[in-house]
Motif scaffolding. Sequence first.
Motif, PDB file in Angstrom:
ATOM      1  N   GLY A 156       0.817  -1.207   0.000  1.00 33.11           N
ATOM      2  CA  GLY A 156       0.000   0.000   0.000  1.00 33.11           C
ATOM      3  C   GLY A 156       0.849   1.255   0.000  1.00 33.11           C
ATOM      4  O   GLY A 156       2.083   1.197  -0.020  1.00 33.11           O
ATOM      5  N   SER A 172       3.439   1.302   2.559  1.00 33.32           N
ATOM      6  CA  SER A 172       4.508   0.293   2.542  1.00 33.32           C
ATOM      7  C   SER A 172       5.863   0.817   2.095  1.00 33.32           C
ATOM      8  O   SER A 172       6.845   0.084   2.124  1.00 33.32           O
ATOM      9  CB  SER A 172       4.100  -0.870   1.630  1.00 33.32           C
ATOM     10  N   ASN A 217      -3.940   3.991  -2.240  1.00 30.29           N
ATOM     11  CA  ASN A 217      -5.371   4.260  -2.053  1.00 30.29           C
ATOM     12  C   ASN A 217      -5.585   5.458  -1.137  1.00 30.29           C
ATOM     13  O   ASN A 217      -6.672   5.686  -0.631  1.00 30.29           O
ATOM     14  CB  ASN A 217      -6.112   3.012  -1.546  1.00 30.29           C
TER      15      ASN A 217
HETATM   16  C1  LIG Z   1       5.049  -2.493  10.256  1.00 30.61           C
HETATM   17  C2  LIG Z   1       3.586  -2.401  10.545  1.00 30.61           C
HETATM   18  N1  LIG Z   1       3.128  -1.311  11.185  1.00 30.61           N
HETATM   19  C3  LIG Z   1       1.808  -1.185  11.439  1.00 30.61           C
HETATM   20  C4  LIG Z   1       0.921  -2.150  11.067  1.00 30.61           C
HETATM   21  C5  LIG Z   1      -0.581  -1.982  11.330  1.00 30.61           C
HETATM   22  N2  LIG Z   1      -1.258  -1.753  10.029  1.00 30.61           N
HETATM   23  C6  LIG Z   1      -1.841  -2.751   9.360  1.00 30.61           C
HETATM   24  S1  LIG Z   1      -2.445  -2.248   7.870  1.00 30.61           S
HETATM   25  C7  LIG Z   1      -1.953  -0.647   8.150  1.00 30.61           C
HETATM   26  C8  LIG Z   1      -2.226   0.420   7.123  1.00 30.61           C
HETATM   27  C9  LIG Z   1      -1.598   0.083   5.827  1.00 30.61           C
HETATM   28  O1  LIG Z   1      -1.782   1.123   4.919  1.00 30.61           O
HETATM   29  P1  LIG Z   1      -1.362   0.915   3.421  1.00 30.61           P
HETATM   30  O2  LIG Z   1       0.031   0.393   3.346  1.00 30.61           O
HETATM   31  O3  LIG Z   1      -1.628   2.176   2.706  1.00 30.61           O
HETATM   32  O4  LIG Z   1      -2.299  -0.261   2.900  1.00 30.61           O
HETATM   33  P2  LIG Z   1      -3.890  -0.260   2.791  1.00 30.61           P
HETATM   34  O5  LIG Z   1      -4.419  -0.740   4.106  1.00 30.61           O
HETATM   35  O6  LIG Z   1      -4.317   1.119   2.454  1.00 30.61           O
HETATM   36  O7  LIG Z   1      -4.187  -1.246   1.720  1.00 30.61           O
HETATM   37  C10 LIG Z   1      -1.314  -0.540   9.383  1.00 30.61           C
HETATM   38  C11 LIG Z   1      -0.764   0.711   9.932  1.00 30.61           C
HETATM   39  C12 LIG Z   1       1.453  -3.306  10.452  1.00 30.61           C
HETATM   40  N3  LIG Z   1       0.668  -4.326  10.094  1.00 30.61           N
HETATM   41  N4  LIG Z   1       2.776  -3.396  10.177  1.00 30.61           N
END
Ligand SMILES: Cc1ncc(C[n+]2csc(CCOP(=O)(O)OP(=O)(O)O)c2C)c(N)n1
Lengths: 323, 323, 355, 355
Positions: free
Chosen positions: C161, C164, C191
């Motif tokens: 995402g 990432s 997104n």
């Molecule tokens: C290293 C890490 N930090 C925090 C989290 C908690 N977490 C899970 S999904 C997320 C948001 C991810 O956002 P994005 O990369 O934009 O992906 P999207 O959910 O929008 O598809 C977070 C902060 C995690 N899983 N891993």
Amino acid sequence: MAKSMTYAILEGIQAEMRRNKLLTLLYEYQKPVAGGEKGAINLEAEFGRWRARFCAIDEQWIVGSCLGMSMIGVPAIAHIPSMTTFIPYELMFNHAGKLRHMTGGQAAFPMVLWADMMGRVPAQGGQHADAGLESSYARLAGLKVVIPSNPYDAKGLMIAAIRDVDPVIFCQYPMPSSGPPVPDEPYVVPIGEAAVRTEGSDLTIVGYAPQTVEIGKAVEELKKEGIGAEFLDPRTLAPLEGVMETILKSVKKTGKLLTSDDGSYSFSNCTEIVARVAEALPGTKIKRLAFPDAPAPGAPEMLSYMRVSAVHIVAAAKKLVKG
Amino acid sequence: MAKSMTYAILEGIQAEMRRNKLLTLLYEYQKPVAGGEKGAINLEAEFGRWRARFCAIDEQWIVGSCLGMSMIGVPAIAHIPSMTTFIPYELMFNHAGKLRHMTGGQAAFPMVLWADMMGRVPAQGGQHADAGLESSYARLAGLKVVIPSNPYDAKGLMIAAIRDVDPVIFCQYPMPSSGPPVPDEPYVVPIGEAAVRTEGSDLTIVGYAPQTVEIGKAVEELKKEGIGAEFLDPRTLAPLEGVMETILKSVKKTGKLLTSDDGSYSFSNCTEIVARVAEALPGTKIKRLAFPDAPAPGAPEMLSYMRVSAVHIVAAAKKLVKG
Amino acid sequence: MGPVKEVKRKKAAKPAGEEFTKDFLVGLLRRMMEIRGFEDKVFELLARNVLQGASHVYAGQEAVAVGACAAIDQRDYITSTHRGHGHSLALGADLKLMMAELCGKATGYCKGYGGSLHITDVSLGILGMNGIVGASHLFAAGAAYGIKVKGTDQVAVSFGGDGSIQGNFFSSAANAAAAWKLPWIGIIENNGYQIWVRAADVYGITDLAQRAHGYGIEGRVVDGNDVLAVYNAAKYAVEKARAGNGPTIIECKTYRWYDHYGAGGAKIGVDGAFGLGYRSDRELRDWMAKDPIPRFRRFLVAEKVLTEQRADEIVAEVRQAVEDAAAFAKAQPLPKPEDGLRNVFAEGAVPLHTC
Amino acid sequence: MGPVKEVKRKKAAKPAGEEFTKDFLVGLLRRMMEIRGFEDKVFELLARNVLQGASHVYAGQEAVAVGACAAIDQRDYITSTHRGHGHSLALGADLKLMMAELCGKATGYCKGYGGSLHITDVSLGILGMNGIVGASHLFAAGAAYGIKVKGTDQVAVSFGGDGSIQGNFFSSAANAAAAWKLPWIGIIENNGYQIWVRAADVYGITDLAQRAHGYGIEGRVVDGNDVLAVYNAAKYAVEKARAGNGPTIIECKTYRWYDHYGAGGAKIGVDGAFGLGYRSDRELRDWMAKDPIPRFRRFLVAEKVLTEQRADEIVAEVRQAVEDAAAFAKAQPLPKPEDGLRNVFAEGAVPLHTC
Ligand SMILES: Cc1ncc(C[n+]2csc(CCOP(=O)(O)OP(=O)(O)O)c2C)c(N)n1
Ligand SMILES: Cc1ncc(C[n+]2csc(CCOP(=O)(O)OP(=O)(O)O)c2C)c(N)n1
Ligand SMILES: [Mg+2]
Ligand SMILES: [Mg+2]
């Protein structure tokens, strides 16, 4: 309605932020916001975005920046989510825990690593259902580790952690709103002191955080069967010297030690307590219950089979006491 | 001249790289090169740069890429320097140790994390004189941890680690070229088996890596004084079940356990061994010697005051045996 | 390094030198519909509390997974994220085994060990969905290094995402892939949100593909709701990587319809996408108007690749397949409790410590 | 983002709007000479095995530390690295206390706890030399965040080698500093090598300042052997940061004369810089010809800021001060053994476990 863990913690942070105009909180997505009878808390609204800042998904930044700013006298709290507990492990190990010593006492990190711990949640799978990680931190020199089991201790330990000039890992597991009522005013639960939850003279039971719920139930059950368990909650894992005084005093009386743990078995949470008791009081009858040395599976059937519950604690206690 | 630790390890890797045309080594600046009577080893010259690759100062890459490539069937060894042991901690914890379980057995990481350990070197200061870090890894589910004390075990354990389909942490402390001669041919020292270094029936002494030198001296000294110590070297820290069989057998005989450790005291190396003995054999007289829960200071005077030496081991053993 | 390039969808949707077959184009539409159908069902089961656990619903982003996965072959690898249902399905994962895993059943893709966050089918080249943000990139770049060791012309594609690209892993992947021209393709599904945090509030750049340049990697920006634009960019990157010309980072601008995970706030039969505090309903409606599925369907009908009637049939077929999957999952056995002690190591079981 | 800019030394070495005083210019020269003199002594003591431990000698890079530190004030902060002697001395650290620390004496900067790798004087704004590559950047960016909380116009400057931009820490510093315009200045001392590894073999970029652009930060490249070029670039960055306009990354191209650390291979009185397997003597000689010290000395003499005679006097004064420091250090007391148990926490001592 009693204050929740999170409300109690935020209430403590809020009071300290009011007292100390520099104290700063960095976090990821877990907003420092909570509602309660005493009114809503919203730290960003109250103190502005510089002092209560959400960050990118970068736990290294959240913790590393709190180290950097605390070095220049801006005390800081780094709040990181549960699945990321070990991302800042190197920072806490090689920097937070060592720089004071390496600089002959010059460097100080008045910071708190507020680490969310998920605990053994079903239907998530290994990365999102972990427990016991606090012991990896308790091993490291120069760090203090606290682990409250109820909102009262949570608020008091958070305030103690903030006021401590040494770096403190504050571990928050999801816990029910049980225990003593939480005063609105700030107060301190001193770091390094265990709590005696119930008194008894037949055996000593030690456990903390989620396992206190199971132990609590087991102690009631044992009482019904005429067994008096002394239940101790360490609350601090490092340094352990003060906690051990309380535990050794109890085990000297009971001669039996049972520990129960949501973390894994080996090189782990209650291991150190058991080893110290064994060294100090040879002849003690000892039993350690724990989650196995395995990741937490997603399916609830597998997970609950692996967790220690009150039933197991009662059985083990009876075996220890009766022979 | 006997083969050095590094020569023995590289000889093992070389043999496996010849056997398995995909086995790959990633490293930082510690060239996979060693000279010895049997001829020089140079893995880059022999296998080319893709299979023996130096990398940027990025231990996360070194370990993470070995995880990634081992997932597609390219077995890999990640060699990282001593001050960086915990940089890949998260990778080993949340990924290497969990993915097999989380995928119901589909994912496999046939990789070795070859972690250099500095040990308690003087005149460096806390970040470059650490020991005992292996215990943080031994806590984690799904990982195996081996820790050889001489070149013979080092070669045999490295080959065992490479052939193991599970991820293995291979800890190399600087050790003298003592112990059995190292055969030129490949051989395996099985993971999970302790070594009995000397037999005795008065007390059991357990220790590994740098402390084996001090314990070895102490055992000789004790012999002179008529005390027969049984000296066990665990060699594997996780999983510990096989090792404990040997230790429990010995302690059952001697009734006394002394552990000695270059790592810190709390939540640490020999803690788990002590706790398991205490649980299994109540009444055992136990003593743990260790480096304090402090970083290693630079000045040699401070450092050597803090380390356990043969003198301390002899004194503690006599006290255990004589009362 | 050139500036960040916008890959525009070709007028006739045919990249130079390639004629799309009807089957290929209809296949893209069907895959997107399958993902949407699956995710709608998951959402419904979450809202009805039939499903436990944290399902991160992919609805809205289908064009990214389907476009990118259409550019690779069976021999290639992908790594995925917490929001990974779409990636697996785009590669042809079995709806039944997917649903069984979401329901924690012994016959699911991960035998109930993993759940939504970790669905994996190594036989499809999926190296694991990984719940730790950013890790997908590092493992794919590592696999790309392994491909170099093997000397094959495979590629490794990671999805991640907008969240990432920061954190621990992306940087390690990007630097090494650039230095040694590894066959790695990093797909950034931007997104706009990381849970509720706006990318714009935590980054100093707007086009996340710009991050690539700092490593010496070509970065591209595409319309992530246009399946052929994603396909074209991915195809370009895959061919470049196979030819030994190194990595590409492709930012796909897109949007997720529902909340970060679960079906919080949704009542059964009522759409849970609206009324989220951190974004406006208007923003959502704008993106829904760009829904990749009807958009591509209209295009295919206009280009006479498909009739409206055939499209309706596909919708019905997909709906039936999803219902069958849900019924299958429901009927499957639960795992044996003691199996939690297995699969820690390749062999044996670890000891229990409850007694 | 513009392209990477090369900051060229101004013809008359005077940046627009600033007249250098003679004192300032001679001060720069003296500081560089002090560093060189100190490092030469350290090298000699290492070669004679008088000094223990891993001293990473700074000789050759003096213009970077001196130029950058001249651009900041007493109120500002720096963080430093394993190769940190030069940074401390450039800020005016006491030669005697430096040398005492290198010798592990109780009166050294860190009371003997730290040694060469960790010399710190918080009263000079040094937040610690840190032996972990890259950590300097993250801590300085964190301090820069703290400056925003305090609301002052201080800045935080981190030094790091060419190896410091990869790994765990730099990325976190750069992203946050860019997103929130933190008063952080990252100085990259690109001396071409990470121990024996060439930057060119492990990065996909040639100008490391390019890494800045991926975060949305201005990156500049300067001649790191030209003290005024470094000063000008740093001054620009400092003023920009004080004005609230955010971070700058400055890559200084330079070279280290000796081996990575210690005086390996050097015989007493014989230069240990040559004959290292991983680089050619010719490359070294080319860089020695660009020695920042005689180069700046010639410039000052030509510009009539200094006479040759006065310059020689400074050399002699510096030499004397360094000899005094070595004598001082030798005479200092050793730490008390039991003090190793102190300074773990702010209060008290931890228990000993040898008996
Ligand atoms: C290293 C890490 N930090 C925090 C989290 C908690 N977490 C899970 S999904 C997320 C948001 C991810 O956002 P994005 O990369 O934009 O992906 P999207 O959910 O929008 O598809 C977070 C902060 C995690 N899983 N891993
Ligand atoms: C994270 C980390 N990895 C590895 C090391 C070991 N190490 C110490 S200095 C060094 C090389 C540093 O190179 P560079 O950053 O270019 O600085 P230079 O030595 O050239 O001044 C390495 C690899 C370390 N200290 N920290
Ligand atoms: Mg997002
Ligand atoms: Mg360098």
